[in-house]
Scaffold this motif. Structure first.
Motif, PDB file in Angstrom:
ATOM      1  N   GLU A 290       4.162   2.957  -0.224  1.00 54.64           N
ATOM      2  CA  GLU A 290       2.882   3.724   0.102  1.00 54.64           C
ATOM      3  C   GLU A 290       2.046   3.030   1.228  1.00 54.64           C
ATOM      4  OE1 GLU A 290      -0.131   6.786  -1.759  1.00 54.64           O
ATOM      5  OE2 GLU A 290       1.083   5.738  -3.076  1.00 54.64           O
ATOM      6  N   VAL A 291       1.692   1.952   0.952  1.00 53.58           N
ATOM      7  CA  VAL A 291       0.809   1.279   1.813  1.00 53.58           C
ATOM      8  C   VAL A 291       1.271   1.257   3.466  1.00 53.58           C
ATOM      9  CG1 VAL A 291      -0.454  -1.024   2.647  1.00 53.58           C
ATOM     10  CG2 VAL A 291      -0.314  -0.107  -0.008  1.00 53.58           C
ATOM     11  N   LEU A 292       2.584   1.038   3.531  1.00 56.40           N
ATOM     12  CA  LEU A 292       3.465   0.751   4.615  1.00 56.40           C
ATOM     13  C   LEU A 292       3.523   2.109   5.313  1.00 56.40           C
ATOM     14  CD1 LEU A 292       6.284  -1.667   4.011  1.00 56.40           C
ATOM     15  CD2 LEU A 292       4.274  -1.931   5.694  1.00 56.40           C
ATOM     16  N   GLU A 293       3.615   3.319   4.513  1.00 63.61           N
ATOM     17  CA  GLU A 293       3.836   4.571   4.883  1.00 63.61           C
ATOM     18  C   GLU A 293       2.233   4.969   5.635  1.00 63.61           C
ATOM     19  OE1 GLU A 293       4.862   9.056   3.220  1.00 63.61           O
ATOM     20  OE2 GLU A 293       5.269   7.344   1.961  1.00 63.61           O
ATOM     21  N   ARG A 294       1.166   4.840   4.880  1.00 59.74           N
ATOM     22  CA  ARG A 294       0.082   5.350   5.168  1.00 59.74           C
ATOM     23  C   ARG A 294      -0.753   4.477   6.136  1.00 59.74           C
ATOM     24  NH1 ARG A 294      -2.356   7.798  -0.441  1.00 59.74           N
ATOM     25  NH2 ARG A 294      -4.047   8.645   1.076  1.00 59.74           N
ATOM     26  N   GLY A 295      -0.022   3.445   6.309  1.00 56.07           N
ATOM     27  CA  GLY A 295      -0.717   2.341   7.492  1.00 56.07           C
ATOM     28  C   GLY A 295      -2.112   1.474   7.137  1.00 56.07           C
ATOM     29  N   SER A 296      -2.250   1.714   5.860  1.00 63.23           N
ATOM     30  CA  SER A 296      -3.421   1.027   5.232  1.00 63.23           C
ATOM     31  C   SER A 296      -3.509   0.989   3.710  1.00 63.23           C
ATOM     32  CB  SER A 296      -4.765   1.522   5.848  1.00 63.23           C
ATOM     33  OG  SER A 296      -5.921   0.827   5.150  1.00 63.23           O
ATOM     34  N   ALA A 297      -4.080  -0.229   3.189  1.00 60.30           N
ATOM     35  CA  ALA A 297      -4.140  -0.265   1.601  1.00 60.30           C
ATOM     36  C   ALA A 297      -5.234   0.250   1.017  1.00 60.30           C
ATOM     37  CB  ALA A 297      -4.089  -1.694   1.263  1.00 60.30           C
ATOM     38  N   VAL A 298      -6.277   0.829   2.076  1.00 59.26           N
ATOM     39  CA  VAL A 298      -7.495   1.531   1.559  1.00 59.26           C
ATOM     40  C   VAL A 298      -7.466   2.624   0.891  1.00 59.26           C
ATOM     41  CG1 VAL A 298      -9.671   2.329   2.258  1.00 59.26           C
ATOM     42  CG2 VAL A 298      -8.816   0.119   3.386  1.00 59.26           C
ATOM     43  N   PRO A 299      -6.780   3.610   1.521  1.00 55.83           N
ATOM     44  CA  PRO A 299      -6.417   4.950   0.666  1.00 55.83           C
ATOM     45  C   PRO A 299      -5.636   4.898  -0.556  1.00 55.83           C
ATOM     46  CG  PRO A 299      -5.107   4.959   2.771  1.00 55.83           C
ATOM     47  CD  PRO A 299      -5.940   3.860   2.758  1.00 55.83           C
ATOM     48  N   VAL A 300      -4.573   3.865  -0.425  1.00 53.61           N
ATOM     49  CA  VAL A 300      -3.735   3.604  -1.827  1.00 53.61           C
ATOM     50  C   VAL A 300      -4.631   3.004  -3.185  1.00 53.61           C
ATOM     51  CG1 VAL A 300      -1.414   2.650  -2.380  1.00 53.61           C
ATOM     52  CG2 VAL A 300      -1.786   3.433  -0.117  1.00 53.61           C
ATOM     53  N   VAL A 301      -5.336   1.877  -2.459  1.00 54.54           N
ATOM     54  CA  VAL A 301      -5.876   1.131  -3.478  1.00 54.54           C
ATOM     55  C   VAL A 301      -7.107   2.155  -4.272  1.00 54.54           C
ATOM     56  CG1 VAL A 301      -7.573  -0.345  -4.003  1.00 54.54           C
ATOM     57  CG2 VAL A 301      -5.758  -0.902  -2.716  1.00 54.54           C
ATOM     58  N   ALA A 302      -7.634   3.123  -3.524  1.00 56.23           N
ATOM     59  CA  ALA A 302      -8.637   4.007  -3.678  1.00 56.23           C
ATOM     60  C   ALA A 302      -8.228   4.945  -4.826  1.00 56.23           C
ATOM     61  CB  ALA A 302      -9.283   4.780  -2.504  1.00 56.23           C
ATOM     62  N   ASP A 303      -6.917   5.762  -4.387  1.00 59.05           N
ATOM     63  CA  ASP A 303      -6.269   6.411  -5.382  1.00 59.05           C
ATOM     64  C   ASP A 303      -6.010   5.965  -6.653  1.00 59.05           C
ATOM     65  OD1 ASP A 303      -6.317   8.533  -3.387  1.00 59.05           O
ATOM     66  OD2 ASP A 303      -4.056   8.019  -2.838  1.00 59.05           O
ATOM     67  N   HIS A 304      -5.518   4.602  -6.740  1.00 54.41           N
ATOM     68  CA  HIS A 304      -5.325   4.146  -7.945  1.00 54.41           C
ATOM     69  C   HIS A 304      -6.633   3.999  -8.785  1.00 54.41           C
ATOM     70  CE1 HIS A 304      -1.276   3.015  -6.415  1.00 54.41           C
ATOM     71  NE2 HIS A 304      -1.011   2.536  -7.883  1.00 54.41           N
ATOM     72  N   LEU A 305      -7.765   3.587  -8.145  1.00 54.16           N
ATOM     73  CA  LEU A 305      -8.964   3.170  -8.617  1.00 54.16           C
ATOM     74  C   LEU A 305      -9.433   4.369  -9.231  1.00 54.16           C
ATOM     75  CD1 LEU A 305     -10.665   0.273  -6.584  1.00 54.16           C
ATOM     76  CD2 LEU A 305      -9.293   0.157  -8.877  1.00 54.16           C
ATOM     77  N   ARG A 306      -9.545   5.470  -8.281  1.00 55.40           N
ATOM     78  CA  ARG A 306      -9.970   6.979  -8.638  1.00 55.40           C
ATOM     79  C   ARG A 306      -9.194   7.532  -9.873  1.00 55.40           C
ATOM     80  NH1 ARG A 306      -8.755   9.250  -4.037  1.00 55.40           N
ATOM     81  NH2 ARG A 306     -10.735   8.663  -3.180  1.00 55.40           N
ATOM     82  N   ALA A 307      -7.884   7.387 -10.075  1.00 53.14           N
ATOM     83  CA  ALA A 307      -7.153   7.855 -11.021  1.00 53.14           C
ATOM     84  C   ALA A 307      -7.313   6.958 -12.518  1.00 53.14           C
ATOM     85  CB  ALA A 307      -5.794   7.836 -10.854  1.00 53.14           C
ATOM     86  N   GLY A 308      -8.222   5.991 -12.492  1.00 53.13           N
ATOM     87  CA  GLY A 308      -8.391   5.042 -13.340  1.00 53.13           C
ATOM     88  C   GLY A 308      -7.156   4.007 -13.690  1.00 53.13           C
ATOM     89  N   ARG A 309      -6.437   3.894 -12.810  1.00 49.54           N
ATOM     90  CA  ARG A 309      -4.995   2.931 -12.904  1.00 49.54           C
ATOM     91  C   ARG A 309      -5.352   1.647 -12.233  1.00 49.54           C
ATOM     92  NH1 ARG A 309      -2.520   7.691 -10.429  1.00 49.54           N
ATOM     93  NH2 ARG A 309      -2.525   6.196  -8.576  1.00 49.54           N
ATOM     94  N   ARG A 310      -4.706   0.666 -12.930  1.00 51.32           N
ATOM     95  CA  ARG A 310      -4.944  -0.930 -12.548  1.00 51.32           C
ATOM     96  C   ARG A 310      -3.912  -0.692 -11.104  1.00 51.32           C
ATOM     97  NH1 ARG A 310      -1.867  -4.270 -14.522  1.00 51.32           N
ATOM     98  NH2 ARG A 310      -3.257  -5.936 -13.796  1.00 51.32           N
TER      99      ARG A 310
END
Length: 436
Positions: A290-310
């Protein structure tokens, strides 16, 4: 316990070995508070550790005190389950196979050579494992009968059972018999897996090649590339054992009951499939893709943290810094041009997460780089983990067969209703003793 390496003072002499308070307590079989009581009574001397973090103690002085108090074999702390093992040591953010740095072994030797070292303490350069024809045919037949949607771990579990049925000598637990069976079982597991979707299947020369080359065509349809296969071989060697992980504990419990090696491996596979163990690399694979697809780790990491996931692939409770297995595998993948994008994405995940909390990469993230960049499925890391760890389970089984059998019999702490309780009645149904 292996003592920390003592520094050289520049004169060629080695400084006395130093132990931490925890190590001293373990060696004496006492609580840390008791260690300081020994100091206050003049029975031990201590030196402040560098940086002011606790105290250190002279190992020779501690051993002398242990002899005087008669505590040569310190008992485990209450509630702890401790096994004496000469297989793997994890210490000071490194890990060792029979005292040798495991990352150096993986860098210099193939998986089969490292497995042989773990089993026997002997290095046999160039050794290759070969699947027995009868066991391989049985395993392939059983795996081919499974539904198409079966997971790789499903296939491996079935392959182990089929291989066991083809081995009438599986109940021979002598060291020689166990080793002979192990050398045949690992390639049988690999050989029983179907080729990757779109792949050409096993080539005749593959059975004569190393195990990593055999496994490659089971994981990806891409042609075998030497740097990639070397990275896969390194991953297999790095993952062989990691002290008493949950699956290894299950394997030792089975071996304690004198279950044959195939059953020991089956026990390990059953635990490995959990999302907190072998399946964790699949979560890291999906995140990295997903990071490669979206071009950045920022939105992917943010989604995990927002959902309360590690955030998958980060942190390990046994290491304060980066998992040494991840370090070694990242170094191998840095030599693979096709892995550059996934490798950069992994580093982006680590750097992005560090803004929230500094968590170094673990081996699941490194496995994800390998699987994503080589066109493997998300479950490939779990397959690599399972095939590799089979050798570690066998190493622990060999140790456990030499111990007192059935020694792992804990007592349950009952917390249910106290007897006597009335005989229960079935809901909405008359008792069989009642008169119609």
């Amino acid at each position: 316990m292996t003592d920390r390496a003592a520094p050289d003072d520049g004169s060629g002499a080695t400084a006395p070995r130093r132990l931490s308070t925890r190590e001293t307590a373990e060696r004496l079989g006492v609580k840390p508070e008791t260690v300081y009581a020994y100091v206050s009574r003049g029975q031990l001397s201590s030196t402040r550790a560098p940086g002011g973090r606790g105290s250190t103690f002279d190992a020779a002085e501690v051993d002398a005190l242990a002899r005087r108090t008669g505590r040569r074999e310190p008992p485990p702390a209450p509630g702890d389950l401790v096994f004496r093992t000469g297989v793997t040591l994890i210490e000071d953010d490194r890990y060792y196979f029979r005292g040798v740095d495991a990352t150096e072994l993986a860098r210099e030797y193939a998986y089969e050579e490292v497995a042989e070292w773990l089993w026997t303490g002997e290095l046999r350069p160039g050794i290759r494992f070969t699947a027995p024809d009868e066991a391989l045919a049985a395993a392939r037949g059983a795996v081919d009968a499974l539904p198409a949607h079966s997971s790789p771990t499903d296939r491996l579990r079935v392959a182990v059972i089929a291989a066991a049925s083809a081995d009438p000598l599986r109940f021979d637990l002598s060291r020689e018999a166990v080793l002979a069976g192990a050398r045949g079982l690992v390639p049988t597991l690999v050989g029983a897996l179907p080729p990757a979707t779109g792949g050409t299947g096993e080539q005749p020369e593959e059975r004569e090649a190393g195990l990593a080359r055999q496994l490659w065509s089971k994981l990806t349809a891409r042609p075998a590339d030497e740097p990639f296969v070397t990275a896969l071989d390194g991953a297999l060697a790095l993952l062989i054992d990691h002290d008493l992980a949950a699956s290894t504990l299950a394997a030792r419990v089975a071996a304690s009951a004198h279950a044959h090696p195939y059953a020991v491996v089956s026990a390990g596979l059953g635990v490995l499939e959990g999302p907190l163990h072998g399946a964790a690399s699949g979560l890291a694979h999906r995140m990295l893709a997903e990071v490669l697809e979206r071009g950045s780790a920022v939105p992917v990491v943010a989604d995990h943290l927002r959902a309360g996931r590690r955030v998958p692939g980060l942190g390990h409770r046994l290491y304060r810094t980066e998992d040494p297995r991840a370090q070694a595998l990242f170094a191998l993948l840095a030599k693979v041009p096709q892995a550059a994008g996934a490798l950069a994405a992994a580093h982006d995940v680590v750097a992005t997460t560090a803004r929230h909390t500094p968590l170094p990469a673990n081996v699941d993230l490194a496995l994800a780089v390998l699987s994503v960049s080589s066109g493997m499925a998300a479950e490939a890391g779990e397959t690599v983990f399972a095939v590799s760890r089979t050798a570690g389970w066998i190493a622990h089984a060999l140790e456990e067969y030499g111990e007192h059998p059935l020694r792992m019999r804990p007592s349950g702490q009952y917390c249910g209703p106290r007897p006597p309780q009335p005989l229960p009645a079935a809901a909405d149904a008359p008792s069989r003793l009642s008169t119609p």
